[in-house]
Design a protein around this motif. Structure first.
Motif, short mmCIF file in Angstrom:
data_model
loop_
_atom_site.label_atom_id
_atom_site.label_comp_id
_atom_site.label_asym_id
_atom_site.label_seq_id
_atom_site.Cartn_x
_atom_site.Cartn_y
_atom_site.Cartn_z
N ALA A 123 0.81 -1.22 0.00
CA ALA A 123 0.00 0.00 0.00
C ALA A 123 0.85 1.27 0.00
CB ALA A 123 -0.93 -0.01 1.21
N TYR A 124 2.08 1.20 0.54
CA TYR A 124 2.89 2.41 0.68
C TYR A 124 4.01 2.49 -0.37
CZ TYR A 124 5.11 -1.17 3.61
OH TYR A 124 5.62 -2.34 4.08
N ASN A 125 3.84 1.81 -1.49
CA ASN A 125 4.79 1.99 -2.60
C ASN A 125 4.74 3.43 -3.08
OD1 ASN A 125 6.14 -0.42 -2.99
ND2 ASN A 125 4.64 -1.27 -4.40
N LYS A 136 11.06 -5.84 -2.44
CA LYS A 136 10.28 -6.31 -1.28
C LYS A 136 9.56 -7.62 -1.53
CE LYS A 136 9.24 -1.45 -0.32
NZ LYS A 136 8.16 -0.43 -0.45
N ALA A 137 9.54 -8.09 -2.78
CA ALA A 137 8.67 -9.22 -3.11
C ALA A 137 8.98 -10.47 -2.31
CB ALA A 137 8.77 -9.53 -4.61
N ALA A 138 10.26 -10.73 -2.05
CA ALA A 138 10.64 -11.96 -1.34
C ALA A 138 10.04 -12.03 0.05
CB ALA A 138 12.16 -12.08 -1.27
N GLY A 139 9.88 -10.88 0.69
CA GLY A 139 9.30 -10.85 2.03
C GLY A 139 7.79 -10.93 2.03
N LEU A 140 7.18 -10.81 0.85
CA LEU A 140 5.71 -10.79 0.76
C LEU A 140 5.15 -12.11 0.26
CD1 LEU A 140 5.39 -7.28 -0.91
CD2 LEU A 140 4.98 -7.83 1.49
N SER A 141 5.90 -12.84 -0.55
CA SER A 141 5.40 -14.10 -1.11
C SER A 141 6.56 -15.04 -1.39
CB SER A 141 4.64 -13.85 -2.41
OG SER A 141 4.36 -15.07 -3.06
N SER A 142 6.46 -16.26 -0.86
CA SER A 142 7.51 -17.25 -1.10
C SER A 142 7.55 -17.66 -2.58
CB SER A 142 7.27 -18.48 -0.22
OG SER A 142 5.99 -19.03 -0.46
N ASP A 143 6.46 -17.42 -3.31
CA ASP A 143 6.44 -17.78 -4.73
C ASP A 143 7.23 -16.81 -5.59
OD1 ASP A 143 4.61 -20.17 -5.32
OD2 ASP A 143 3.44 -19.04 -3.87
N LEU A 144 7.64 -15.67 -5.02
CA LEU A 144 8.43 -14.71 -5.78
C LEU A 144 9.89 -14.67 -5.31
CD1 LEU A 144 5.83 -11.81 -6.06
CD2 LEU A 144 6.66 -13.24 -7.92
N VAL A 145 10.24 -15.54 -4.37
CA VAL A 145 11.61 -15.56 -3.84
C VAL A 145 12.62 -15.82 -4.95
CG1 VAL A 145 13.21 -16.90 -2.43
CG2 VAL A 145 11.04 -16.16 -1.46
N ASP A 146 12.31 -16.78 -5.83
CA ASP A 146 13.29 -17.13 -6.87
C ASP A 146 13.50 -15.98 -7.85
OD1 ASP A 146 10.53 -18.41 -7.50
OD2 ASP A 146 11.43 -18.11 -9.47
N SER A 147 12.44 -15.16 -8.09
CA SER A 147 12.60 -14.01 -8.98
C SER A 147 13.56 -12.99 -8.38
CB SER A 147 11.24 -13.35 -9.25
OG SER A 147 10.39 -14.21 -9.98
N VAL A 148 13.43 -12.75 -7.08
CA VAL A 148 14.30 -11.79 -6.40
C VAL A 148 15.72 -12.35 -6.31
CG1 VAL A 148 14.74 -10.57 -4.23
CG2 VAL A 148 12.40 -10.77 -5.09
N PHE A 277 -0.87 -7.56 -6.31
CA PHE A 277 -0.67 -6.74 -7.51
C PHE A 277 -1.99 -6.30 -8.14
CE2 PHE A 277 3.40 -8.80 -7.00
CZ PHE A 277 4.31 -7.82 -7.38
N PHE A 278 -3.08 -6.96 -7.76
CA PHE A 278 -4.41 -6.56 -8.22
C PHE A 278 -5.12 -5.72 -7.15
CE2 PHE A 278 -3.22 -10.30 -10.60
CZ PHE A 278 -3.52 -9.92 -11.89
N LYS A 279 -4.36 -5.37 -6.12
CA LYS A 279 -4.89 -4.53 -5.05
C LYS A 279 -4.16 -3.20 -4.97
CE LYS A 279 -6.09 -6.61 -1.17
NZ LYS A 279 -6.05 -7.26 0.16
N TYR A 280 -2.83 -3.23 -5.09
CA TYR A 280 -2.02 -2.02 -4.94
C TYR A 280 -1.26 -1.72 -6.23
CZ TYR A 280 -2.86 -3.38 -0.08
OH TYR A 280 -3.44 -3.77 1.09
N PRO A 281 -1.14 -0.47 -6.61
CA PRO A 281 -0.42 -0.13 -7.84
C PRO A 281 1.09 -0.31 -7.68
CG PRO A 281 -1.13 1.86 -6.71
CD PRO A 281 -1.74 0.72 -5.95
N VAL A 282 1.73 -0.80 -8.74
CA VAL A 282 3.19 -0.88 -8.81
C VAL A 282 3.57 -0.25 -10.15
CG1 VAL A 282 5.22 -2.36 -8.70
CG2 VAL A 282 3.14 -3.04 -7.50
N ILE A 283 3.78 1.06 -10.14
CA ILE A 283 4.09 1.81 -11.36
C ILE A 283 5.58 2.10 -11.37
CG2 ILE A 283 3.63 3.90 -12.69
CD1 ILE A 283 1.28 1.98 -12.51
#
Length: 315
Positions: A123-125, A136-148, A277-283
């Motif tokens: 929300a505070y991006n 920050k993605a790794a701390g929010l979802s384990s499914d994005l850890v490999d991307s980070v 990502f369907f809740k908070y904007p990431v521009i």
């Protein structure tokens, strides 16, 4: 006068539509070798193509055989593909092996495709996220850890081995013909879920423009990390409307509710790890890439949405 040697380039992720677009742009003036972790693809008699696990010893044989000048690494396995462990092996350990071999065999140019998802959706991006923002993605979802971790790995090699001339690209949502990611599947659907009360701003880049961006990046060896995005954006629900999708509201609280509903509705294109990502904007701010490489997207949003409106796929 001696004939000038054509550059020899390894392109990973060859089964993907984006890699194939890049290959089409380079094949007339480069000698290309295509590889993919998932499947072997035929790209013409002039382009050797292999299905290879990058973590296996046989992968090094390609470097011995072809004497590559450069590598374009587009083989990141998306979070919706494979199991978490196999994805980690492919994205992180496979990328580490690729970069180790690139250093060992004197590669002088490497382009690595990342994703804007590494920034994470919170929300505070800030309103416009530049390349210096924390991942920050790794701390929010384990499914994005490999991307980070893939990105962190590429960053380590970027600074440790400057002779590799590594450029890391973080694109926004890549969409268009042949794209098989989550957002592309949603835009192509006759009905698509939305979180009730939320419609974050989103950016979209056409696959043709992204392929142009990768080729521009490869040809100008500027080390560093760059966002790749147009300077316009649109609300998610408005994008669905312009693509002719029927919107399905999903309650957003408590967090377990949307996950259960999506599972019941079998809406695999709306994976739970991307719900934020369907809740908070990431521009993301793509101006640094545009300035450095002279990049200007040619496909406007109206053309992107027209394609999806005219090419609906039943869910």
């Amino acid at each position: 006068m001696a004939k000038q040697k054509r550059p020899q380039i390894l392109v990973t992720g060859a089964a993907g539509a984006l890699a194939q677009q890049v290959i089409q742009r380079l094949r007339d003036h480069c000698d290309l070798v295509a590889v993919d972790f998932r499947e072997q693809v035929y790209l013409g008699d002039d382009i050797p193509s292999y299905r290879i696990d990058f973590t296996k010893r046989v992968f090094e044989d390609l470097f011995r055989r072809y004497q590559f000048d450069g590598v374009i690494h587009l083989g990141r396995i998306q979070s919706s593909q494979l199991t978490r462990m196999r994805r980690y092996n492919a994205n992180v350990l496979g990328t580490q092996k690729l970069l180790d071999l690139s250093h060992k065999y004197g590669i002088q140019r490497v382009v690595v495709l990342s994703t804007y998802h590494v920034y994470g959706a919170v929300a505070y991006n800030p309103a416009l996220i530049d390349e210096s923002a924390p991942l920050k993605a790794a701390g929010l979802s384990s499914d994005l850890v490999d991307s980070v971790e893939l990105e962190n790995l590429a960053n380590i090699y970027l600074w440790r081995y400057p002779d590799l001339n590594i450029t890391i690209l973080r694109p926004c949502n890549i969409v268009g013909p042949g794209v098989r990611n989550s957002i592309g599947t949603l835009l192509a659907s006759e009905r698509a879920p939305v979180l009730a009360g939320f419609s974050p701003m989103m950016q979209f880049i056409h696959i043709d423009d992204m392929a142009d961006a990768i080729v521009l990046a490869y040809k100008k060896p500027v080390r560093g990390v760059f966002n790749v995005a147009p300077d316009d954006w649109v609300a998610y629900q408005q994008a669905l409307k312009l693509c002719g999708c029927t919107r399905i509201p999903i309650p957003s609280v408590p967090p377990v509710v949307p996950r259960l509903l999506l599972k019941a509705l079998r809406l695999k294109s709306f994976p739970s790890y991307l719900i934020a990502f369907f809740k908070y904007p990431v521009i993301i701010d793509g101006r640094a890439f545009s300035r450095e490489f002279g990049f200007r997207p040619q496909r406007p949003l109206r053309e992107i949405f027209h394609f999806y409106r005219e090419n609906k796929k039943p869910v």
